[in-house]
Design a protein around this motif. Structure first.
Motif, PDB file in Angstrom:
ATOM      1  N   PRO A 539       0.444   5.519  12.023  1.00 25.47           N
ATOM      2  CA  PRO A 539       1.108   6.812  11.958  1.00 25.47           C
ATOM      3  C   PRO A 539       1.304   7.278  10.986  1.00 25.47           C
ATOM      4  CG  PRO A 539       2.740   5.835  11.902  1.00 25.47           C
ATOM      5  CD  PRO A 539       2.194   4.824  12.866  1.00 25.47           C
ATOM      6  N   ARG A 540       0.771   5.875   9.097  1.00 30.41           N
ATOM      7  CA  ARG A 540       0.929   6.320   8.164  1.00 30.41           C
ATOM      8  C   ARG A 540       0.236   7.715   7.944  1.00 30.41           C
ATOM      9  NH1 ARG A 540       0.861   0.760   5.592  1.00 30.41           N
ATOM     10  NH2 ARG A 540      -0.873   0.182   7.783  1.00 30.41           N
ATOM     11  N   LEU A 541       0.200   8.298   6.540  1.00 31.72           N
ATOM     12  CA  LEU A 541      -0.400   9.392   5.945  1.00 31.72           C
ATOM     13  C   LEU A 541      -1.255   8.629   5.029  1.00 31.72           C
ATOM     14  CD1 LEU A 541      -1.818  12.266   5.366  1.00 31.72           C
ATOM     15  CD2 LEU A 541       0.031  12.412   3.884  1.00 31.72           C
ATOM     16  N   VAL A 542      -2.763   8.361   5.385  1.00 35.44           N
ATOM     17  CA  VAL A 542      -3.897   8.015   4.387  1.00 35.44           C
ATOM     18  C   VAL A 542      -4.589   8.261   4.517  1.00 35.44           C
ATOM     19  CG1 VAL A 542      -3.031   5.204   5.351  1.00 35.44           C
ATOM     20  CG2 VAL A 542      -4.904   6.817   6.944  1.00 35.44           C
ATOM     21  N   SER A 543      -5.881   7.914   3.590  1.00 34.07           N
ATOM     22  CA  SER A 543      -7.138   8.578   2.575  1.00 34.07           C
ATOM     23  C   SER A 543      -8.252   7.784   2.884  1.00 34.07           C
ATOM     24  CB  SER A 543      -7.294   8.844   2.001  1.00 34.07           C
ATOM     25  OG  SER A 543      -8.186   9.123   0.463  1.00 34.07           O
ATOM     26  N   GLN A 544      -9.849   8.687   3.621  1.00 32.11           N
ATOM     27  CA  GLN A 544     -10.492   7.688   3.932  1.00 32.11           C
ATOM     28  C   GLN A 544     -10.370   6.444   2.371  1.00 32.11           C
ATOM     29  OE1 GLN A 544     -13.764  10.524   3.473  1.00 32.11           O
ATOM     30  NE2 GLN A 544     -14.719  10.304   5.323  1.00 32.11           N
ATOM     31  N   ILE A 545     -10.283   6.862   1.246  1.00 33.61           N
ATOM     32  CA  ILE A 545     -10.598   5.758   0.574  1.00 33.61           C
ATOM     33  C   ILE A 545      -9.834   4.350   0.871  1.00 33.61           C
ATOM     34  CG2 ILE A 545     -11.249   7.544  -1.517  1.00 33.61           C
ATOM     35  CD1 ILE A 545      -8.320   6.563  -3.030  1.00 33.61           C
ATOM     36  N   ASP A 546      -8.515   4.129   1.301  1.00 30.67           N
ATOM     37  CA  ASP A 546      -8.500   3.478   1.883  1.00 30.67           C
ATOM     38  C   ASP A 546      -8.403   2.139   3.245  1.00 30.67           C
ATOM     39  OD1 ASP A 546      -6.017   3.976   0.649  1.00 30.67           O
ATOM     40  OD2 ASP A 546      -4.820   5.470   2.231  1.00 30.67           O
ATOM     41  N   MET A 547      -9.677   2.657   3.690  1.00 37.45           N
ATOM     42  CA  MET A 547     -10.495   2.165   4.342  1.00 37.45           C
ATOM     43  C   MET A 547     -11.478   0.838   3.889  1.00 37.45           C
ATOM     44  SD  MET A 547      -9.769   3.100   7.265  1.00 37.45           S
ATOM     45  CE  MET A 547      -8.546   2.984   7.000  1.00 37.45           C
ATOM     46  N   PRO A 548     -11.939   0.652   2.558  1.00 38.57           N
ATOM     47  CA  PRO A 548     -12.615  -0.706   1.960  1.00 38.57           C
ATOM     48  C   PRO A 548     -11.856  -1.335   1.876  1.00 38.57           C
ATOM     49  CG  PRO A 548     -13.855   1.549   1.251  1.00 38.57           C
ATOM     50  CD  PRO A 548     -12.485   2.156   1.775  1.00 38.57           C
ATOM     51  N   THR A 549     -10.490  -1.226   0.851  1.00 40.58           N
ATOM     52  CA  THR A 549      -9.384  -1.780   0.454  1.00 40.58           C
ATOM     53  C   THR A 549      -9.129  -2.912   1.406  1.00 40.58           C
ATOM     54  OG1 THR A 549      -8.328  -0.179  -0.085  1.00 40.58           O
ATOM     55  CG2 THR A 549      -8.987  -1.382  -1.094  1.00 40.58           C
ATOM     56  N   THR A 569      -3.355  -3.816   5.515  1.00 36.02           N
ATOM     57  CA  THR A 569      -2.487  -4.357   6.296  1.00 36.02           C
ATOM     58  C   THR A 569      -1.087  -5.282   5.877  1.00 36.02           C
ATOM     59  OG1 THR A 569      -3.636  -6.345   4.897  1.00 36.02           O
ATOM     60  CG2 THR A 569      -5.092  -5.869   6.542  1.00 36.02           C
ATOM     61  N   GLN A 570      -0.973  -4.714   4.694  1.00 36.75           N
ATOM     62  CA  GLN A 570       0.241  -4.655   4.152  1.00 36.75           C
ATOM     63  C   GLN A 570       1.221  -3.434   4.251  1.00 36.75           C
ATOM     64  OE1 GLN A 570       0.925  -7.778   2.418  1.00 36.75           O
ATOM     65  NE2 GLN A 570      -1.482  -7.740   2.537  1.00 36.75           N
ATOM     66  N   PRO A 571       2.901  -3.357   4.670  1.00 36.55           N
ATOM     67  CA  PRO A 571       3.482  -2.947   4.659  1.00 36.55           C
ATOM     68  C   PRO A 571       3.590  -1.281   4.116  1.00 36.55           C
ATOM     69  CG  PRO A 571       4.364  -4.205   4.040  1.00 36.55           C
ATOM     70  CD  PRO A 571       3.105  -5.080   4.131  1.00 36.55           C
ATOM     71  N   ALA A 572       3.485  -1.562   3.107  1.00 38.53           N
ATOM     72  CA  ALA A 572       3.197  -0.363   2.125  1.00 38.53           C
ATOM     73  C   ALA A 572       2.856   0.946   2.507  1.00 38.53           C
ATOM     74  CB  ALA A 572       2.598  -0.934   0.724  1.00 38.53           C
ATOM     75  N   ASP A 573       3.320   1.809   2.409  1.00 34.07           N
ATOM     76  CA  ASP A 573       2.811   3.049   2.724  1.00 34.07           C
ATOM     77  C   ASP A 573       2.527   4.020   1.668  1.00 34.07           C
ATOM     78  OD1 ASP A 573       2.165   5.693   3.661  1.00 34.07           O
ATOM     79  OD2 ASP A 573       4.212   6.058   4.955  1.00 34.07           O
ATOM     80  N   PRO A 574       0.735   4.435   1.449  1.00 33.40           N
ATOM     81  CA  PRO A 574       0.165   5.120   0.904  1.00 33.40           C
ATOM     82  C   PRO A 574       1.016   6.642   0.433  1.00 33.40           C
ATOM     83  CG  PRO A 574      -1.387   3.981   2.534  1.00 33.40           C
ATOM     84  CD  PRO A 574      -0.134   3.898   2.873  1.00 33.40           C
ATOM     85  N   ASN A 575       1.400   7.219   1.875  1.00 29.65           N
ATOM     86  CA  ASN A 575       1.497   8.356   1.424  1.00 29.65           C
ATOM     87  C   ASN A 575       0.454   9.111   0.749  1.00 29.65           C
ATOM     88  OD1 ASN A 575       2.966  10.611   2.740  1.00 29.65           O
ATOM     89  ND2 ASN A 575       5.060  10.268   0.337  1.00 29.65           N
ATOM     90  N   ARG A 576      -0.304   9.566   1.279  1.00 26.74           N
ATOM     91  CA  ARG A 576      -1.179  10.280   0.315  1.00 26.74           C
ATOM     92  C   ARG A 576      -2.078  10.749   1.301  1.00 26.74           C
ATOM     93  NH1 ARG A 576      -4.152   7.356   0.270  1.00 26.74           N
ATOM     94  NH2 ARG A 576      -4.936   5.960  -1.675  1.00 26.74           N
ATOM     95  N   ALA A 577      -2.586  12.184   0.716  1.00 29.76           N
ATOM     96  CA  ALA A 577      -4.182  12.656   1.139  1.00 29.76           C
ATOM     97  C   ALA A 577      -5.142  13.287  -0.182  1.00 29.76           C
ATOM     98  CB  ALA A 577      -4.433  13.131   2.798  1.00 29.76           C
TER      99      ALA A 577
END
Length: 654
Positions: A539-549, A569-577
């Motif tokens: 359910p985390r709010l994420v962006s396309q740019i998080d996919m390659p990493t 794969t880490q528990p950190a929540d990007p929480n941004r789009a």
């Protein structure tokens, strides 16, 4: 009497007035067509009044050279008659151009929900694809626009013959009113009309924008003005600071680092400020990687994400893999999706780096990183590789092989944008099987195309959602069918056990709406599949740019790279789009239990909103200065990184 007094300016006046009337009529007609979007009477008043103001400015700028020639050099002598002919032809060409753009506008609005802009120019570089698309999906516009344009050119020529007949020319001397005085007077009036403002800056689209609906604001302009303004902006497009506001590079970097919340020790280069060493979560034998980039397959078409029931295959696959429920695209064009999923590059108001000259080599992509680690890297496409400059960007930045339309022998179906998705996936499956037999790890970007206007795909493959066959919804359902068919093959193949797959859209289909940024149309599916991928919904709010990493971590590839995306794969929540919508930038976070968005518009202060996902509405709130600073930093970083050659690996020379 007026004709005799105005002399050589008479034809210009006639054409000026004629264009004002015709452009106003077109604006009214387009307004009536989109009347629900315009709303109350006061909006109509602003639309038409500001529209005339824009038209006067545009005509003054374009007519200025003709005014100079007419006032100073036209006459009854041989040289004067040559000048008169130039002015006459110029008036006809410029007037015809304005009307041609108006005739082309309805079809463009139907597709992009805006007047013709930079996309109109960019598509000119692919005439074959565009002509075929128009022929198959917009035939009436393709036929009527040239016919109406030719008719208008003929009528403008007739008007020019009338206007130039028996024109009187003032002398250079001997009268109280001479040509230099007329030039100074008319030149001054023309300059004021062109600027349409006594402020520091002349008129621009931001000054006449009054609605939260981008389409309504674009209707204020004429399509000719919109196009020419976009062309002018493209010359200076590398500098986002000229659009959204200034922030020093050092502050941009410090702000982004604070958002990422990684220790300073992670940053390993003073020359490349975002370069970090990244340790993969998976520590076994490196896996293969396949990214399936789905053309225009937004969340609105995915049943398991609350969309229409058009994705039974992906819905079933979602039960077997890692589904991201709140992932947002960075833009509205395929090249924007490409830069996000292959390079984790943040969007800018400029063209995608796929097209910009300074990023055609030495620009970081995961293909570059993986090729350095012994991977075979490829791009598999059903259309022509030159489209959108993809071949140049890919070959220059780590992709070793490109398979495009010419590489398919006897495909089952070929449409405007190339072979069908089924043919594409058959070729991909054959390629992966061969590479697996060779024992070499591989990375491939597979880009579908059937779900693209004019929505051509083989008959009798799916139960149609609606009639006729060639509709957006049916094409989306076919894209799902072809994807499901590929995974039926892949899961039985030997390479399945050693491969991580990502299904992700490049962007949604027909992104538009009344909001400054139609956030609901940036919501796209992303699903990671593989033998060892545990089923879950994220359910985390994420962006396309998080996919390659994230993908590099899943396939077991550690390395140094400048990407700002999170390893999910880490528990950190990007929480941004991050969302680039033409010249408008959107930045969204979950704050205090609600989605908050900062909107950056050209030439305007940042504004803060609450985004209601259920109703897809933006409600203004008090400025969130912290978020506004973060939004500005993200919006500026891409321009800085491109201009200063900061987006590369340490091994890549400038």
């Amino acid at each position: 009497m007026f004709k005799r007094i105005s002399g050589p300016l008479y034809p210009l006046f006639i054409f000026f007035l004629t264009n004002l009337i015709l452009l106003s009529i077109s604006r009214v007609a387009l307004g009536l067509w989109q009347s629900e979007r315009i709303g109350e009477l006061g909006n109509w008043f602003q639309l038409l009044l500001n529209g005339v103001r824009i038209d006067i400015s545009a005509l003054c700028w374009l007519f200025a050279p003709l005014i100079i020639l007419s006032v100073l050099f036209s006459g009854k002598g041989k040289a004067g008659l040559v000048v008169q002919s130039i002015v006459k032809i110029g008036l006809v060409i410029e007037s015809t151009f304005f009307l041609f753009m108006e005739f082309a506008t309805p079809a463009f609005i139907n597709t992009y929900d805006l007047r013709p802009n930079r996309l109109f120019v960019e598509y000119l570089s692919s005439p074959k694809e565009v002509f075929t698309m128009l022929w198959n999906g917009h035939l009436s516009a393709l036929i009527s626009a040239p016919i109406l344009t030719a008719l208008c050119a003929f009528l403008f020529w007739k008007l020019a013959n009338y206007a130039f007949k028996n024109v009187a020319y003032p002398k250079w001397h001997g009268n109280l009113i001479t040509r230099p005085l007329v030039f100074l007077l008319i030149g001054g009036i023309t300059f004021l009309g062109a600027r349409s403002s006594l402020q520091h800056r002349g008129i621009n689209p931001a000054m006449v924008a009054f609605s939260p609906d981008p389409l309504v604001n674009s209707l204020v302009l004429s399509s000719g003005y919109s196009l020419l303004f976009a062309v002018q902006q493209m010359k200076d497009e590398g500098n986002a600071a000229e659009i959204y506001g200034k922030m020093p590079l050092e502050e941009v970097i410090s702000t982004l680092k604070s958002v990422r919340n990684r220790p300073d020790s992670d940053y390993i280069s003073t020359e490349l400020p975002t370069l970090t060493h990244n340790q993969a979560t998976y520590q076994g034998k490196p896996k293969n990687l396949v990214i399936i980039l789905e053309e225009s397959l937004g969340a609105q078409f995915i049943g398991t994400l609350g969309g229409k029931p058009l994705s039974p295959k992906i819905d079933e696959l979602a039960k077997q893999g890692w589904l991201f429920e709140n992932l947002y695209a960075t833009g509205t064009r395929s090249v924007r999706g490409i830069e996000a999923v292959t390079a984790s590059f943040t969007p800018t108001p400029a063209r995608s780096v796929v097209k910009l000259p300074g990023s055609q080599q030495g620009f970081f992509t995961i293909a570059e990183l993986l090729s350095q680690q012994g991977y075979h890297t490829s791009f598999i496409y059903g259309g022509e590789k030159h489209f959108d400059n993809m071949a140049s960007f890919f070959y220059g930045n780590g992709f070793q092989q490109i398979i495009d339309e010419k590489d398919y022998v006897n495909p089952n179906f070929t449409g405007t944008w190339g072979v069908s998705d089924e043919d594409l996936f058959t070729k991909a499956h054959e390629t992966f099987s061969q590479l697996h037999q060779q024992g070499k790890p591989f990375f491939s970007l597979v880009f579908t195309s059937s779900n693209h206007d004019p929505f051509e795909f083989p008959a009798d493959k799916i139960e149609l959602y609606e009639q006729p066959q060639a509709t957006r919804n049916n094409a989306a359902k076919y894209a799902d069918f072809a994807t499901g068919q590929f995974f039926e093959l892949a899961q039985k193949a030997d390479y399945w056990h050693d491969t991580i797959f990502l299904i992700i859209a490049d962007h949604d289909s027909r992104v538009g709406g009344a909001a400054l940024v139609p956030i609901q149309h940036f919501h796209i599916p992303a699903l990671i599949l593989g033998k060892d991928i545990a089923p879950k919904r994220d359910p985390r709010l994420v962006s396309q740019i998080d996919m390659p990493t994230t993908l590099l971590s899943l396939i077991g590839v550690s390395g140094n790279y400048p990407m700002l995306g999170y390893d999910l794969t880490q528990p950190a929540d990007p929480n941004r789009a991050l969302m680039q919508y033409d010249k408008t930038f959107g930045y969204m976070r979950m704050q205090n239990g609600q989605l908050e968005a900062v909107i950056l518009q050209q030439g305007k202060p940042a504004e803060s909103y609450v985004y209601a996902k259920d109703s897809a509405t933006l409600t203004p709130i008090a400025n969130n200065e912290t978020m506004q600073k973060q939004a500005l930093a993200y919006s500026l970083w891409g321009s800085y990184a491109y201009k200063l050659h900061l987006y590369r690996s340490a091994e890549t020379k400038k």
